[in-house]
Design a protein around this motif. Structure first.
Motif, PDB file in Angstrom:
ATOM      1  N   ARG A 466      17.609 -28.075  48.825  1.00 39.44           N
ATOM      2  CA  ARG A 466      18.340 -29.183  49.466  1.00 39.44           C
ATOM      3  C   ARG A 466      17.402 -30.080  50.253  1.00 39.44           C
ATOM      4  O   ARG A 466      17.652 -31.280  50.392  1.00 39.44           O
ATOM      5  CB  ARG A 466      19.450 -28.642  50.376  1.00 39.44           C
ATOM      6  CG  ARG A 466      20.637 -28.102  49.609  1.00 39.44           C
ATOM      7  CD  ARG A 466      21.622 -27.414  50.538  1.00 39.44           C
ATOM      8  NE  ARG A 466      22.467 -28.350  51.247  1.00 39.44           N
ATOM      9  CZ  ARG A 466      23.674 -28.721  50.853  1.00 39.44           C
ATOM     10  NH1 ARG A 466      24.182 -28.252  49.730  1.00 39.44           N
ATOM     11  NH2 ARG A 466      24.401 -29.563  51.570  1.00 39.44           N
ATOM     12  N   PHE A 467      16.313 -29.511  50.777  1.00 39.52           N
ATOM     13  CA  PHE A 467      15.340 -30.335  51.492  1.00 39.52           C
ATOM     14  C   PHE A 467      14.700 -31.364  50.556  1.00 39.52           C
ATOM     15  O   PHE A 467      14.209 -32.397  51.014  1.00 39.52           O
ATOM     16  CB  PHE A 467      14.233 -29.466  52.101  1.00 39.52           C
ATOM     17  CG  PHE A 467      14.711 -28.460  53.114  1.00 39.52           C
ATOM     18  CD1 PHE A 467      15.842 -28.690  53.871  1.00 39.52           C
ATOM     19  CD2 PHE A 467      14.018 -27.273  53.313  1.00 39.52           C
ATOM     20  CE1 PHE A 467      16.291 -27.761  54.806  1.00 39.52           C
ATOM     21  CE2 PHE A 467      14.440 -26.341  54.243  1.00 39.52           C
ATOM     22  CZ  PHE A 467      15.585 -26.579  54.986  1.00 39.52           C
ATOM     23  N   SER A 468      14.693 -31.076  49.255  1.00 36.63           N
ATOM     24  CA  SER A 468      14.047 -31.967  48.288  1.00 36.63           C
ATOM     25  C   SER A 468      14.991 -33.032  47.750  1.00 36.63           C
ATOM     26  O   SER A 468      14.551 -33.949  47.055  1.00 36.63           O
ATOM     27  CB  SER A 468      13.507 -31.147  47.102  1.00 36.63           C
ATOM     28  OG  SER A 468      14.568 -30.679  46.282  1.00 36.63           O
ATOM     29  N   CYS A 469      16.293 -32.913  48.052  1.00 37.82           N
ATOM     30  CA  CYS A 469      17.290 -33.814  47.470  1.00 37.82           C
ATOM     31  C   CYS A 469      17.563 -34.993  48.401  1.00 37.82           C
ATOM     32  O   CYS A 469      17.974 -34.785  49.556  1.00 37.82           O
ATOM     33  CB  CYS A 469      18.593 -33.068  47.203  1.00 37.82           C
ATOM     34  SG  CYS A 469      18.406 -31.663  46.086  1.00 37.82           S
ATOM     35  N   PRO A 470      17.356 -36.222  47.941  1.00 38.75           N
ATOM     36  CA  PRO A 470      17.595 -37.400  48.803  1.00 38.75           C
ATOM     37  C   PRO A 470      19.004 -37.441  49.371  1.00 38.75           C
ATOM     38  O   PRO A 470      19.211 -37.902  50.492  1.00 38.75           O
ATOM     39  CB  PRO A 470      17.338 -38.578  47.844  1.00 38.75           C
ATOM     40  CG  PRO A 470      16.435 -38.029  46.786  1.00 38.75           C
ATOM     41  CD  PRO A 470      16.847 -36.600  46.603  1.00 38.75           C
ATOM     42  N   GLU A 471      19.995 -36.941  48.595  1.00 40.73           N
ATOM     43  CA  GLU A 471      21.384 -37.016  49.075  1.00 40.73           C
ATOM     44  C   GLU A 471      21.651 -36.108  50.273  1.00 40.73           C
ATOM     45  O   GLU A 471      22.668 -36.249  50.955  1.00 40.73           O
ATOM     46  CB  GLU A 471      22.367 -36.683  47.946  1.00 40.73           C
ATOM     47  CG  GLU A 471      22.235 -35.292  47.358  1.00 40.73           C
ATOM     48  CD  GLU A 471      21.324 -35.228  46.147  1.00 40.73           C
ATOM     49  OE1 GLU A 471      21.570 -34.390  45.266  1.00 40.73           O
ATOM     50  OE2 GLU A 471      20.352 -36.019  46.096  1.00 40.73           O
ATOM     51  N   PHE A 472      20.729 -35.164  50.546  1.00 39.96           N
ATOM     52  CA  PHE A 472      20.913 -34.254  51.682  1.00 39.96           C
ATOM     53  C   PHE A 472      19.910 -34.503  52.806  1.00 39.96           C
ATOM     54  O   PHE A 472      19.812 -33.695  53.723  1.00 39.96           O
ATOM     55  CB  PHE A 472      20.798 -32.794  51.220  1.00 39.96           C
ATOM     56  CG  PHE A 472      21.834 -32.375  50.226  1.00 39.96           C
ATOM     57  CD1 PHE A 472      23.182 -32.485  50.520  1.00 39.96           C
ATOM     58  CD2 PHE A 472      21.472 -31.893  48.977  1.00 39.96           C
ATOM     59  CE1 PHE A 472      24.148 -32.106  49.602  1.00 39.96           C
ATOM     60  CE2 PHE A 472      22.428 -31.507  48.048  1.00 39.96           C
ATOM     61  CZ  PHE A 472      23.771 -31.621  48.365  1.00 39.96           C
TER      62      PHE A 472
END
Length: 847
Positions: A466-472
């Motif tokens: 999730r740290f790698s996902c722009p949406e999060f």
């Protein structure tokens, strides 16, 4: 043991209700003996329980209602299936003919009253056939109950008419029924975080529980007109081995449920942690050198629900093909020479593919990552995977092609979490990494770890992703920022997989896990540098949380020591991300704004130290003076005169500025400047999230002050996370607390503290009237360690013990008795255990 109308009448003499109640109690005791002493077959027990209830209901019905009455008594739900556990609900439908719908027989009310009188947990409805049909069309739950309707007594013709109208002539379209039941299951699973591998699972409702087996039966009964798993096997939907797995799983869950109902003495589906030990004992589990009996029991439970989840997913997909997609044309899309997409699901080109190309057992997951439009693995291919798992052996693991495929899966930009979960669910992950297979279904029997080790590990990997996902990125902005600096994120995932790999082996899992992690890195051709990073993270994955929560982060020596351990910004970045993900994956209640702020503070301070920036002070005096000046500048900007501020601070020592943040100094000083004559002065504000408070108490220092404050806060059910105590040269105490716990209005906190501090003699510690039952379950002998910090002229006392209400008050009373001064304290609660750290001096401010 037989029950008959005559035996009830003779036993109860003139009181039917008393006779029936005693007969049911006698029957329950008989079945209990059969279960615990005679090890009777669970299928027989569950159906016999239903049979006893049948006999009593039929007897009372015939006693109360005339045989010619056009009313039927029908069992529905689980009781309709003829399956009752000791305290299951007894669901009844009283079916009325239209001729008596307006004026039901008066004897019916007497009958229902008697059921309650004899202690049966009755759920009943009274309807006509037309009403049943209409309500079944409106409510799928009612339609499902009617699928399992069973005649008990009364007018049988009426029951047969109901069957014809609601079951033979379906109230729900098969397609819609399937879709609704599947959606219900998805929503139910979401309530349990989509896992049955949590600390206190629900036997019925959690993923892999009994409800998942019932969903299979309901859909099968609605569409295929079969009432049980045997019928599904006969229809060719279940292989013999799959049938055996489901039967064994159901029987195991039934045994646990039967024992749990007797243990609790009422209907209970959630396996509370304080019941699990007794259940393990009752079910015959014994302790071994490495594990408690309850851990063996729960491992069997978690592996059982995983098997149920696998079979549930497999069968629902087969049902989808036969119900939803039966009339649709086949849509085949080639993927490569081994796989194709079949109506949106990935399947092998032929059934022998895994035998010819064993590496395809890993390739299947890579294809799913690279083709996100594919919905999943087709049921026939899942069966092939199960059948060929034995091919994942030492030779398979040594094959460079398979090692490369596994690394490729970890390196993919999308789908890592989903496919790791799928690999674990299908048994591929535990087969490829045998060390991971050993932690599947393993639970630590405490209140700190909310999930099995494998489930916790996969949650951790999810958090890292999730740290790698722009949406999060708005969830944890600093984590997202740091993640983008990682040159090889896959190293972080590998460390995540191996950080707890050695749990349950005895010894320090951080040390033992290094050997497994190093072996993995060597086998997968990672460089010495990358291997060193992974093994460092596994070895020290607890170091950052321990330092942040137990050390004085304002002490430059602490930062210097931690920076020496980490050694580089790259390692610091990886360790920070792993720590945040680990804490959040351990327990839903563990993460809070306070822990977040501590880790951020430690990260920034260590980063500055490693980068040798001018911002980072190298000694306590320099750090105190920097904070002094920054706080002074901010207060002047707020409109306060320089002279007023410095006069206020004249009696403060440099230690106050060292231990408080600039923001805290400004907030507290502004409060004192606004109310210069108020004493005690009590200020409360939200800290850094809605569940954490910051409390400042300025009062005249006197004997017992710390003990009185802690007692008052504990009575308010507020947990002290951090305490900073400073005494000015003119005898004033400046007390700063960080709190969480029960929601309290600021006014109520201030009022309670003012009343406490207004007393001439400060009261003794908080002693709760009742101790939680759970606190008696995990008693540990207290461990107390002392160390000294000569530079800051104080002693550090570390207390390790089990948590209980009033603990901090008890410690404060000991300090009071021995004239010990608390200057700082950090309270860490990890489930049932506390790891509290007190920075203390004697009454003369010496070590």
């Amino acid at each position: 043991m037989a029950i008959s109308a005559q035996s009830v009448w003779e036993f109860g003499q003139t009181d039917n209700a008393i006779g029936c109640r005693d007969i049911l109690a006698q029957a329950s005791q008989h079945l209990k003996k059969c279960f615990f002493e005679d090890q009777a077959d669970i299928d027989w027990l569950v159906h016999q329980q239903s049979h006893f209830v049948d006999e009593v209901l039929q007897f009372l019905w015939q006693k109360n209602l005339a045989s010619e009455t056009t009313v039927s008594l029908i069992a529905v739900g689980g009781y309709g299936r003829g399956e009752l556990h000791p305290h299951s609900d007894i669901d009844l439908l009283v079916l009325l003919d239209d001729s008596v719908a307006e004026t039901p027989p008066a004897e019916l009310s007497t009958f229902l009253t008697q059921l309650w009188d004899i202690g049966l947990e009755i759920g009943h409805s009274v309807r006509t056939i037309g009403e049943c049909r209409q309500q079944a069309e409106d409510d799928i739950t009612i339609a499902t109950n009617l699928l399992e309707a069973r005649f008990l007594s009364g007018n049988k013709t009426l029951f047969e008419q109901l069957q014809q109208l609601t079951v033979s002539n379906k109230t729900w379209d098969n397609r819609l029924f399937y879709e609704r039941k599947k959606q219900e299951q998805i929503q139910r699973h979401h309530k349990y975080n989509d896992t049955g591998n949590n600390l206190e699972p629900n036997l019925k409702e959690s993923p892999g529980g009994l409800r998942d087996i019932q969903v299979i039966n309901w859909v099968a009964q609605q569409h295929f007109d079969v009432r049980n798993l045997q019928g599904l096997k006969s229809k060719g939907f279940l292989a013999e081995s799959e049938f055996d797995i489901l039967q064994q799983s159901r029987r195991f869950l039934w045994r646990v449920r039967f024992a749990l109902h007797h243990l609790v003495g009422r209907k209970q589906e959630k396996m509370m942690i304080d019941h699990q030990r007794e259940l393990a004992k009752q079910l015959g589990y014994v302790e071994t050198n490495s594990r408690m009996a309850v851990e063996h029991f729960m491992k069997d439970y978690y592996r059982t629900v995983r098997a149920v989840s696998q079979m549930n997913a497999l069968l629902l997909q087969l049902f989808e093909e036969n119900i939803i997609l039966a009339d649709e044309p086949r849509d085949i899309e080639p993927i490569n020479r081994r796989f194709q997409s079949h109506n949106g699901y990935l399947e092998t080109i032929n059934s022998g593919m895994f035998a010819y190309y064993p590496y395809a057992l890993l390739e299947v997951f890579l294809i799913l990552q690279q083709n996100p439009h594919i919905k999943g693995i087709r049921a026939s291919t899942i069966r092939q995977i199960h059948a060929h798992l034995h091919l994942i052996d030492e030779r398979f693991r040594a094959d460079i092609k398979n090692r490369s495929l596994f690394m490729e899966i970890i390196r993919q930009p999308k789908g890592v979490t989903h496919e790791f979960r799928r690999m674990n669910q299908l048994g591929v992950l535990g087969a490829y990494l045998p060390e991971f297979g050993r932690i599947v279904g393993q639970m630590q029997h405490d209140l700190f770890h909310a999930y099995t080790v494998d489930e916790h590990t996969l949650f951790l990997v999810r958090n890292l992703r999730r740290f790698s996902c722009p949406e999060f990125k708005d969830e944890f902005p600093l984590c997202s920022e740091v993640f983008y600096q990682l040159p090889k994120p896959e190293l972080l995932y590998i460390a995540g997989i191996y950080h707890d790999i050695a749990k349950g082996r005895g010894g320090d899992h951080s040390i033992l896990g290094v050997q497994d992690a190093e072996q993995f890195c060597t086998q997968h051709n990672l460089s010495d540098y990358d291997t060193s990073l992974v093994t460092f993270l596994v070895r020290h994955h607890l170091a950052m949380s321990s330092t942040a929560q137990k050390k004085d982060l304002e002490d430059p020596e602490v930062i210097q020591d931690f920076a020496a351990l980490v050694g580089s910004v790259n390692r610091l970045n990886h360790l920070y991300l792993l720590t945040v993900a680990d804490i959040r994956a351990t327990n839903n209640n563990l993460w809070n704004g306070w822990r977040d702020s501590l880790l951020k503070q430690l990260y920034h301070s260590t980063y500055q130290w490693l980068e040798h920036t001018e911002v980072q002070a190298k000694n306590t005096q320099e750090k105190s003076l920097k904070k002094y000046q920054l706080a002074l500048d901010k207060l002047v900007e707020m409109g306060w005169a320089d002279e007023k501020i410095t006069t206020l601070w004249h009696e403060y020592d440099l230690d106050y500025f060292l231990r408080h943040t600039v923001d805290e100094i400004v907030w507290q000083s502004n409060g004192r400047l606004e109310k210069p004559d108020q004493e005690p002065l009590i200020l409360v504000r939200q800290h850094n999230d809605q569940h954490t408070l910051e409390l400042f108490i300025f009062a005249n220092d006197r004997r017992g002050l710390f003990a009185a404050m802690t007692a008052c806060l504990e009575q308010l059910q507020l947990n002290i996370l951090d305490a900073k105590i400073n005494i000015s040269s003119d005898g004033k105490a400046l007390n700063t607390f960080i709190l969480n716990g029960a929601q309290q209005r600021y006014e109520d906190i201030i009022s309670a503290l003012n009343k406490q501090l207004a007393r001439e003699e400060l009261t003794s510690g908080y002693k709760p009237q009742l101790m939680p039952r759970i606190s008696k379950l995990f008693k540990t002998e207290p461990v107390i360690n002392f160390s000294t910090n000569s530079q800051l002229d104080h002693t550090v006392m570390e207390l390790y013990t089990h948590d209980r209400p009033g603990l901090l008050s008890a410690v404060a009373q000991v300090f009071l008795t021995h004239q010990i001064q608390v200057i700082n304290a950090k309270m860490v609660t990890l489930g049932d255990q506390v790891e509290d750290v007190f920075f203390i001096t004697n009454s003369d401010d010496h070590l």
